[in-house]
Design a protein around this motif. Sequence first.
Motif, PDB file in Angstrom:
ATOM      1  N   THR A  20     -55.349 -43.404 -47.764  1.00  0.00           N
ATOM      2  CA  THR A  20     -55.649 -44.509 -46.858  1.00  0.00           C
ATOM      3  C   THR A  20     -56.137 -44.004 -45.299  1.00  0.00           C
ATOM      4  OG1 THR A  20     -54.918 -46.093 -48.176  1.00  0.00           O
ATOM      5  CG2 THR A  20     -55.471 -46.690 -46.057  1.00  0.00           C
ATOM      6  N   LEU A  21     -57.095 -44.445 -44.730  1.00  0.00           N
ATOM      7  CA  LEU A  21     -57.290 -44.114 -43.359  1.00  0.00           C
ATOM      8  C   LEU A  21     -57.341 -45.261 -42.439  1.00  0.00           C
ATOM      9  CD1 LEU A  21     -60.744 -41.996 -43.802  1.00  0.00           C
ATOM     10  CD2 LEU A  21     -58.249 -41.440 -43.860  1.00  0.00           C
ATOM     11  N   ARG A  22     -56.479 -45.377 -41.531  1.00  0.00           N
ATOM     12  CA  ARG A  22     -56.062 -46.725 -40.664  1.00  0.00           C
ATOM     13  C   ARG A  22     -56.434 -46.337 -39.258  1.00  0.00           C
ATOM     14  NH1 ARG A  22     -50.753 -48.668 -41.981  1.00  0.00           N
ATOM     15  NH2 ARG A  22     -51.698 -49.528 -43.865  1.00  0.00           N
ATOM     16  N   ILE A  23     -57.413 -47.085 -38.587  1.00  0.00           N
ATOM     17  CA  ILE A  23     -57.744 -46.681 -37.074  1.00  0.00           C
ATOM     18  C   ILE A  23     -57.203 -47.736 -36.328  1.00  0.00           C
ATOM     19  CG2 ILE A  23     -59.522 -46.291 -35.548  1.00  0.00           C
ATOM     20  CD1 ILE A  23     -61.129 -45.497 -38.068  1.00  0.00           C
ATOM     21  N   ALA A  24     -56.541 -47.528 -35.213  1.00  0.00           N
ATOM     22  CA  ALA A  24     -56.129 -48.617 -34.335  1.00  0.00           C
ATOM     23  C   ALA A  24     -55.286 -49.614 -34.681  1.00  0.00           C
ATOM     24  CB  ALA A  24     -57.440 -49.096 -33.367  1.00  0.00           C
ATOM     25  N   SER A  25     -54.250 -49.431 -35.396  1.00  0.00           N
ATOM     26  CA  SER A  25     -53.260 -50.316 -36.129  1.00  0.00           C
ATOM     27  C   SER A  25     -52.567 -50.913 -34.849  1.00  0.00           C
ATOM     28  CB  SER A  25     -52.435 -49.718 -37.016  1.00  0.00           C
ATOM     29  OG  SER A  25     -51.683 -48.955 -36.583  1.00  0.00           O
ATOM     30  N   VAL A  26     -52.768 -50.345 -33.501  1.00  0.00           N
ATOM     31  CA  VAL A  26     -52.111 -50.713 -32.354  1.00  0.00           C
ATOM     32  C   VAL A  26     -53.004 -50.643 -31.381  1.00  0.00           C
ATOM     33  CG1 VAL A  26     -50.229 -50.642 -30.633  1.00  0.00           C
ATOM     34  CG2 VAL A  26     -49.539 -50.128 -33.028  1.00  0.00           C
ATOM     35  N   GLY A  27     -53.455 -51.839 -30.752  1.00  0.00           N
ATOM     36  CA  GLY A  27     -54.732 -51.712 -29.886  1.00  0.00           C
ATOM     37  C   GLY A  27     -54.155 -51.298 -28.449  1.00  0.00           C
ATOM     38  N   THR A  28     -53.687 -50.213 -28.364  1.00  0.00           N
ATOM     39  CA  THR A  28     -53.151 -49.640 -26.919  1.00  0.00           C
ATOM     40  C   THR A  28     -53.858 -48.228 -26.540  1.00  0.00           C
ATOM     41  OG1 THR A  28     -51.390 -48.832 -25.981  1.00  0.00           O
ATOM     42  CG2 THR A  28     -51.446 -47.995 -28.019  1.00  0.00           C
ATOM     43  N   ASP A  29     -54.022 -48.041 -25.232  1.00  0.00           N
ATOM     44  CA  ASP A  29     -54.932 -47.143 -24.640  1.00  0.00           C
ATOM     45  C   ASP A  29     -53.795 -45.827 -24.069  1.00  0.00           C
ATOM     46  OD1 ASP A  29     -53.589 -47.944 -22.491  1.00  0.00           O
ATOM     47  OD2 ASP A  29     -55.516 -48.384 -21.271  1.00  0.00           O
ATOM     48  N   SER A  30     -52.294 -45.849 -24.680  1.00  0.00           N
ATOM     49  CA  SER A  30     -51.833 -44.614 -24.307  1.00  0.00           C
ATOM     50  C   SER A  30     -50.525 -44.812 -25.008  1.00  0.00           C
ATOM     51  CB  SER A  30     -51.418 -44.819 -22.748  1.00  0.00           C
ATOM     52  OG  SER A  30     -50.378 -45.777 -22.448  1.00  0.00           O
ATOM     53  N   MET A  31     -49.728 -43.913 -24.886  1.00  0.00           N
ATOM     54  CA  MET A  31     -48.500 -43.879 -25.571  1.00  0.00           C
ATOM     55  C   MET A  31     -47.249 -44.524 -24.732  1.00  0.00           C
ATOM     56  SD  MET A  31     -49.090 -42.651 -28.613  1.00  0.00           S
ATOM     57  CE  MET A  31     -47.397 -42.222 -28.998  1.00  0.00           C
ATOM     58  N   LEU A  32     -47.578 -44.957 -23.720  1.00  0.00           N
ATOM     59  CA  LEU A  32     -46.764 -45.600 -22.655  1.00  0.00           C
ATOM     60  C   LEU A  32     -45.791 -46.612 -23.316  1.00  0.00           C
ATOM     61  CD1 LEU A  32     -45.364 -45.855 -19.831  1.00  0.00           C
ATOM     62  CD2 LEU A  32     -47.211 -47.339 -19.366  1.00  0.00           C
ATOM     63  N   GLU A  33     -44.635 -46.649 -23.417  1.00  0.00           N
ATOM     64  CA  GLU A  33     -43.710 -47.807 -23.751  1.00  0.00           C
ATOM     65  C   GLU A  33     -42.945 -48.477 -22.253  1.00  0.00           C
ATOM     66  OE1 GLU A  33     -41.297 -46.421 -26.677  1.00  0.00           O
ATOM     67  OE2 GLU A  33     -42.777 -46.627 -28.451  1.00  0.00           O
ATOM     68  N   VAL A  34     -43.200 -49.765 -22.427  1.00  0.00           N
ATOM     69  CA  VAL A  34     -42.409 -50.363 -21.184  1.00  0.00           C
ATOM     70  C   VAL A  34     -41.287 -51.064 -21.719  1.00  0.00           C
ATOM     71  CG1 VAL A  34     -42.804 -52.081 -19.424  1.00  0.00           C
ATOM     72  CG2 VAL A  34     -44.537 -50.984 -20.044  1.00  0.00           C
ATOM     73  N   MET A  35     -40.009 -50.676 -21.208  1.00  0.00           N
ATOM     74  CA  MET A  35     -38.731 -51.218 -21.637  1.00  0.00           C
ATOM     75  C   MET A  35     -38.171 -52.263 -20.704  1.00  0.00           C
ATOM     76  SD  MET A  35     -37.394 -47.798 -23.621  1.00  0.00           S
ATOM     77  CE  MET A  35     -38.521 -46.652 -22.600  1.00  0.00           C
ATOM     78  N   SER A  36     -37.932 -53.275 -20.870  1.00  0.00           N
ATOM     79  CA  SER A  36     -37.529 -54.426 -19.908  1.00  0.00           C
ATOM     80  C   SER A  36     -36.388 -55.266 -20.698  1.00  0.00           C
ATOM     81  CB  SER A  36     -38.701 -55.129 -19.233  1.00  0.00           C
ATOM     82  OG  SER A  36     -39.460 -55.702 -20.159  1.00  0.00           O
ATOM     83  N   LYS A  37     -36.192 -56.194 -19.911  1.00  0.00           N
ATOM     84  CA  LYS A  37     -35.437 -57.462 -20.522  1.00  0.00           C
ATOM     85  C   LYS A  37     -36.117 -58.058 -21.546  1.00  0.00           C
ATOM     86  CE  LYS A  37     -36.866 -60.914 -17.140  1.00  0.00           C
ATOM     87  NZ  LYS A  37     -36.482 -61.807 -15.953  1.00  0.00           N
ATOM     88  N   HIS A  38     -37.420 -57.938 -21.736  1.00  0.00           N
ATOM     89  CA  HIS A  38     -38.361 -58.561 -22.655  1.00  0.00           C
ATOM     90  C   HIS A  38     -38.204 -57.720 -24.013  1.00  0.00           C
ATOM     91  CE1 HIS A  38     -39.716 -61.511 -19.574  1.00  0.00           C
ATOM     92  NE2 HIS A  38     -40.104 -60.360 -19.069  1.00  0.00           N
ATOM     93  N   GLY A  39     -37.734 -56.522 -23.868  1.00  0.00           N
ATOM     94  CA  GLY A  39     -37.599 -55.735 -25.046  1.00  0.00           C
ATOM     95  C   GLY A  39     -38.537 -54.493 -24.889  1.00  0.00           C
TER      96      GLY A  39
END
Length: 339
Positions: A255-274
């Motif tokens: 199976t090939l899967r493209i853009a299962s997460v629609g994001t433009d970078s590997m940046l993760e934002v960690m805050s009180k929201h998770g």
Amino acid sequence: MKTVKIGSVGLGRLGYEHAKNIATRVPGAELTAICDVAAGRVREVAEELGVKYQYTDFAEMCANPELDAIAIVSPSMFHGEQIKMALDAGKHVFCDKPLDTTVEKCKLAEKAVEAHPDKVFMLGFMRRYDPSYVKAKAKLDNGDIGRVILVRSYTQDPRTTIEGTLKFAPHSGGQFLDMCVHDIDLVRWFTGSEPKNVWGIGGVFEFELYRELNDGDNVACMMQCENEAMAFMFAGRASAHGCNVETEIVGTRGTLRIASVGTDSMLEVMSKHGVCRECYPDFLARWHEAYTNEMIEFVSCIREGRKPEVTVYDGTAVSEIAYRCKESFECGEMLPLRD
């Protein structure tokens, strides 16, 4: 090889994207002229990008002897006639999708292209030029996942851009033509087959204008291809998290899967929201590289004297399928592609 001088018509969101790409990111090309019905917008963009010629009349731009090619990024309902006008004026033509808003006008565009075999014509199915999709196609062609069983494709536009979308809706040709053309093209491209049966469904979940247009703001379609491959497409106008496009190709050996997460970078934002990752804000951000790559291919074809992979006939085929999906949606029944 000489520089290809291009005139571009249409300075809306995508029209401006193409104009800026031609002016700044496409080797061997020069944005020599721009055209739009809004004279103020023409002056503004011409000043920003340093464009020599400014027009509000498309025919006048086509008559400019300095131009080698025309990029058509105007409203869809004008595409067919503008393709013919530009080709008859001796210009190479790039046209954004769809080919036009009726199959009849697509056929007229075919005749115009056939009448000028010495000219390059290219239709803007830009997903074929996105690096992820290019890589997926190469793996398919190499047989890496065996025979294609299913193509699943989601295209969701963000709620944040709905105002402009609603203004365009009455003359867009409907959701299946406006939104699903890329998904339909991918089904044909990845399976190497034409749809045999289609079943379109959907509804109006929030934006009542679509009900008035006998359309849906969120629609889906299931397809069966002539080679037995299956496809499922979903097109939505109410994505809360941004522009989300997913494509999955299920094969007999993988199976090939493209853009299962629609994001433009590997940046993760960690805050009180998770923990979260930011998504593409709109389609321009998601397909920026693909838009540039397809225009690079168009200019390369002109300079090298060859024809692009995407043809006028692909445009007609996709439009025929899209309208059959719409018919199925309207009648609530599965339909054969052709009676």
